[in-house]
Design an enzyme around this catalytic site. Structure first.
Site, mmCIF file in Angstrom:
data_model
loop_
_atom_site.group_PDB
_atom_site.id
_atom_site.type_symbol
_atom_site.label_atom_id
_atom_site.label_comp_id
_atom_site.label_asym_id
_atom_site.label_seq_id
_atom_site.Cartn_x
_atom_site.Cartn_y
_atom_site.Cartn_z
ATOM 1 N N PHE A 11 0.824 -1.214 0.000
ATOM 2 C CA PHE A 11 0.000 0.000 0.000
ATOM 3 C C PHE A 11 0.867 1.276 0.000
ATOM 4 O O PHE A 11 0.883 2.031 -0.980
ATOM 5 C CB PHE A 11 -0.955 -0.079 1.205
ATOM 6 C CG PHE A 11 -1.529 1.218 1.662
ATOM 7 C CD1 PHE A 11 -2.115 2.108 0.768
ATOM 8 C CD2 PHE A 11 -1.498 1.560 3.021
ATOM 9 C CE1 PHE A 11 -2.651 3.313 1.207
ATOM 10 C CE2 PHE A 11 -2.037 2.753 3.460
ATOM 11 C CZ PHE A 11 -2.599 3.637 2.555
ATOM 12 N N ILE A 12 1.619 1.496 1.058
ATOM 13 C CA ILE A 12 2.384 2.750 1.155
ATOM 14 C C ILE A 12 3.550 2.737 0.154
ATOM 15 O O ILE A 12 3.809 3.727 -0.538
ATOM 16 C CB ILE A 12 2.906 2.971 2.593
ATOM 17 C CG1 ILE A 12 1.734 2.991 3.587
ATOM 18 C CG2 ILE A 12 3.706 4.276 2.687
ATOM 19 C CD1 ILE A 12 2.141 3.016 5.053
ATOM 20 N N TYR A 143 4.782 -7.039 17.060
ATOM 21 C CA TYR A 143 4.936 -6.041 15.989
ATOM 22 C C TYR A 143 5.572 -4.765 16.543
ATOM 23 O O TYR A 143 6.558 -4.257 16.006
ATOM 24 C CB TYR A 143 3.550 -5.742 15.385
ATOM 25 C CG TYR A 143 3.527 -4.624 14.365
ATOM 26 C CD1 TYR A 143 3.847 -4.861 13.034
ATOM 27 C CD2 TYR A 143 3.170 -3.325 14.731
ATOM 28 C CE1 TYR A 143 3.818 -3.841 12.091
ATOM 29 C CE2 TYR A 143 3.134 -2.291 13.804
ATOM 30 C CZ TYR A 143 3.456 -2.550 12.489
ATOM 31 O OH TYR A 143 3.424 -1.529 11.567
ATOM 32 N N ARG A 275 -12.671 -3.655 21.088
ATOM 33 C CA ARG A 275 -11.651 -4.663 20.815
ATOM 34 C C ARG A 275 -10.669 -4.728 21.978
ATOM 35 O O ARG A 275 -10.251 -3.677 22.478
ATOM 36 C CB ARG A 275 -10.848 -4.251 19.584
ATOM 37 C CG ARG A 275 -11.338 -4.851 18.328
ATOM 38 C CD ARG A 275 -10.332 -4.466 17.243
ATOM 39 N NE ARG A 275 -10.846 -4.798 15.952
ATOM 40 C CZ ARG A 275 -10.324 -4.358 14.817
ATOM 41 N NH1 ARG A 275 -9.285 -3.550 14.833
ATOM 42 N NH2 ARG A 275 -10.835 -4.711 13.664
ATOM 43 N N GLU A 276 -10.270 -5.941 22.303
ATOM 44 C CA GLU A 276 -9.299 -6.093 23.388
ATOM 45 C C GLU A 276 -7.990 -5.379 23.003
ATOM 46 O O GLU A 276 -7.517 -5.534 21.875
ATOM 47 C CB GLU A 276 -9.038 -7.584 23.604
ATOM 48 C CG GLU A 276 -8.604 -7.879 25.029
ATOM 49 C CD GLU A 276 -8.228 -9.336 25.200
ATOM 50 O OE1 GLU A 276 -7.227 -9.597 25.846
ATOM 51 O OE2 GLU A 276 -8.968 -10.192 24.643
#
Ligand code: NAD
Ligand code: UD2
Length: 316
Positions: A11-12, A143, A275-276
Site C-alpha cells: 500500500f504505502i 509487531y 476490541r481487546e
C-alpha cells in the site's frame, strides 16, 4: 544510481514508488508479494521488480552487489499486528532480522541513506497526548517490539557506523490501494468498502468497536510519501526518529460523519464491544518534522474524498 524500496508492491510502498518514478528516478522494488500485489506498481522502464524476501541473505548480498543504491527505503514488513501476535517467530524474522540484514548490506555497500518505516505502535497505550518522539514507549505486541528494536538499530547505525539513517513512526495511514479485506485492515478502508456495498444495495453495516469516541491521527498516504522524501534529503534527520501524522485527533464518529458527507449515505452503524487492547486515543505531535518543512496537505475530508473515489472506481 538506483533507489531500493522494500515492500514497494504494498500500500504505502507503491505510492512512494509512483512518486520516485515521476521524478525520473531508477527504482528497484524488493517484495515477496505476501500482502503486496504487482498490480499496485506502475509500468515503467525505470522500475525493476524483484520477487524475494528481505530475510534471504544471499539474495540481498547479490542485490546490493549488482546495484549501487543511493537510498534504501525499507517498508517491507508483516504489517498485521494480529499476525505478529499469532506468529511471533516468523514475524520477528521479517520485521526485525530482515531490517538488520538490510542495515548490514547498506553499511557494507555504503548506501547514501536508509529510511525505515516504524509505527505509532511503539508508543503502546501510555496516556499522554499528543505523542512526542522523546516520550517513553511501551510497545505491547511483537509487531511493536520489533518496530522499536529495529528503529534503535537503524538510528544507532548513524552514530556507530556513519550510515545516514532515519526512522519514521507512521500513525494511521489511509488512501488508495489500502487492502480492506481483513477485519484488521485500516478502519477507513473497511468503512469505505462497506459504504460502497451499501450504495450498491447490499445489506451491510458499519461495525464500530466500542462507543466510536476513540480517536486516531489519520494521515493520507501522499503526506506520508512527502515525509519519506524529507527524511531522505534532509541531513538533520540522520540518527533521528520522527512522527508522521497530522497532529489532528479524529474520533470514529467524526470519521463516519465525514464519510457520510462524501458518500451521501452510509450503512447502519452497529456498535459492538470494544476490541481487546484497543487504544482509546492517539495523536501525533508532528512539530519535529514540521521544523524540516513537513506540512500535511490533506485534511481528512480531502484525503477521504480521493480515497473514496478510487475505491468506487476500482470496486465497480
Ligand atoms: P503492506 O502490507 O501493504 O506493505 C508491506 C509490503 O511488504 C507488502 O507489499 C508485502 O508483500 C511486503 N513484504 C512483507 N514481508 C516481506 C518480506 N519478507 N520480504 C519482502 N517483502 C515483504 O503494508 P503498508 O501499510 O503499506 O505498510 C508499509 C510499512 O509501513 C510497513 O513497514 C508497516 O509496518 C508500516 N506502517 C504502516 C502503517 C499503516 O497505517 N498502514 C502504520 C504504521 C507503520
Ligand atoms: C493501528 C495499526 C496497527 C498498529 C496499531 C498501533 C492500521 C491498519 N493498524 O491500529 O498496525 O500499528 O495502530 O496502535 O494502521 N475499528 C472499528 N471497526 C472496524 C475496524 C476498526 O471500530 O471495522 C476501530 C478499531 O477498534 C480502532 C479504530 O477503529 O479503535 C482504528 O482501527 P485500525 O485497525 O484502523 O487501527 P489501530 O489504530 O487499531
Amino acid at each position: 544510481m538506483s533507489t531500493l524500496v522494500t515492500g514497494g508492491a504494498g500500500f504505502i510502498g507503491s505510492h512512494l514508488v509512483e512518486e520516485l518514478l515521476s521524478q525520473g528516478r531508477s527504482v528497484v522494488v524488493l517484495d515477496d508479494l505476501s500482502t503486496g500485489k504487482v498490480e499496485n506498481l506502475p509500468e515503467s522502464e525505470n522500475l525493476t521488480f524483484i520477487k524475494g524476501s528481505i530475510t534471504d541473505r544471499e539474495l540481498l548480498r547479490n542485490l546490493f552487489d549488482s546495484y549501487r543504491f543511493d537510498t534504501v527505503f525499507h517498508l517491507a514488513a508483516v504489517a498485521s499486528v494480529f499476525k505478529s501476535v499469532e506468529e511471533p517467530v516468523e514475524t520477528h524474522r521479517v520485521n526485525f532480522d530482515g531490517t538488520l540484514y538490510l542495515l548490514e548490506e547498506s553499511k557494507r555497500t555504503k548506501v547514501g541513506k536508509f529510511v525505515f518505516s516504524s509505527s505509532a505502535a511503539v508508543y503502546g497505550d501510555l496516556p499522554e497526548l499528543p505523542k512526542r518522539e522523546d516520550m517513553p514507549v511501551k510497545p505491547l505486541t511483537p509487531y511493536g517490539v520489533d518496530k522499536y528494536a529495529s528503529e534503535r538499530y537503524v538510528v544507532n547505525s548513524f552514530s556507530l557506523y556513519g550510515l545516514k539513517a532515519t526512522a519514521l513512526r507512521f500513525f494511521n495511514v489511509y488512501g488508495e490501494r489500502q487492502d480492506p479485506s481483513s477485519p484488521y485492515s485500516g478502519v477507513i478502508s473497511i468503512f469505505i468498502n462497506r459504504t460502497l456495498k451499501h450504495l450498491k444495495g447490499e445489506k451491510t453495516t458499519i461495525d464500530v468497536y466500542g462507543d466510536g469516541k476513540q480517536t486516531r491521527d489519520f494521515v493520507y498516504v501522499k503526506d506520508v510519501v512527502k515525509a519519506l522524501l524529507i527524511a531522505e534529503r534532509d541531513e538533520r534527520t540522520n540518527g533521528e526518529v520522527f512522527n508522521v501524522g497530522t497532529g489532528k485527533e479524529t474520533s470514529l464518529l467524526e470519521l463516519i460523519k465525514t464519510l457520510k458527507e462524501i458518500a451521501g449515505e452510509v450503512p447502519p452503524v452497529r456498535f459492538l464491544p470494544p476490541r481487546e487492547g484497543d487504544i482509546r486515543r492517539s495523536a501525533a505531535d508532528v512539530s519535529k518534522l514540521e521544523k524540516l518543512g513537513y506540512s500535511p496537505s490533506f485534511s481528512l475530508k480531502k484525503g477521504l474524498e480521493r480515497t473514496f473515489r478510487w475505491f468506487a472506481e476500482t470496486l465497480s
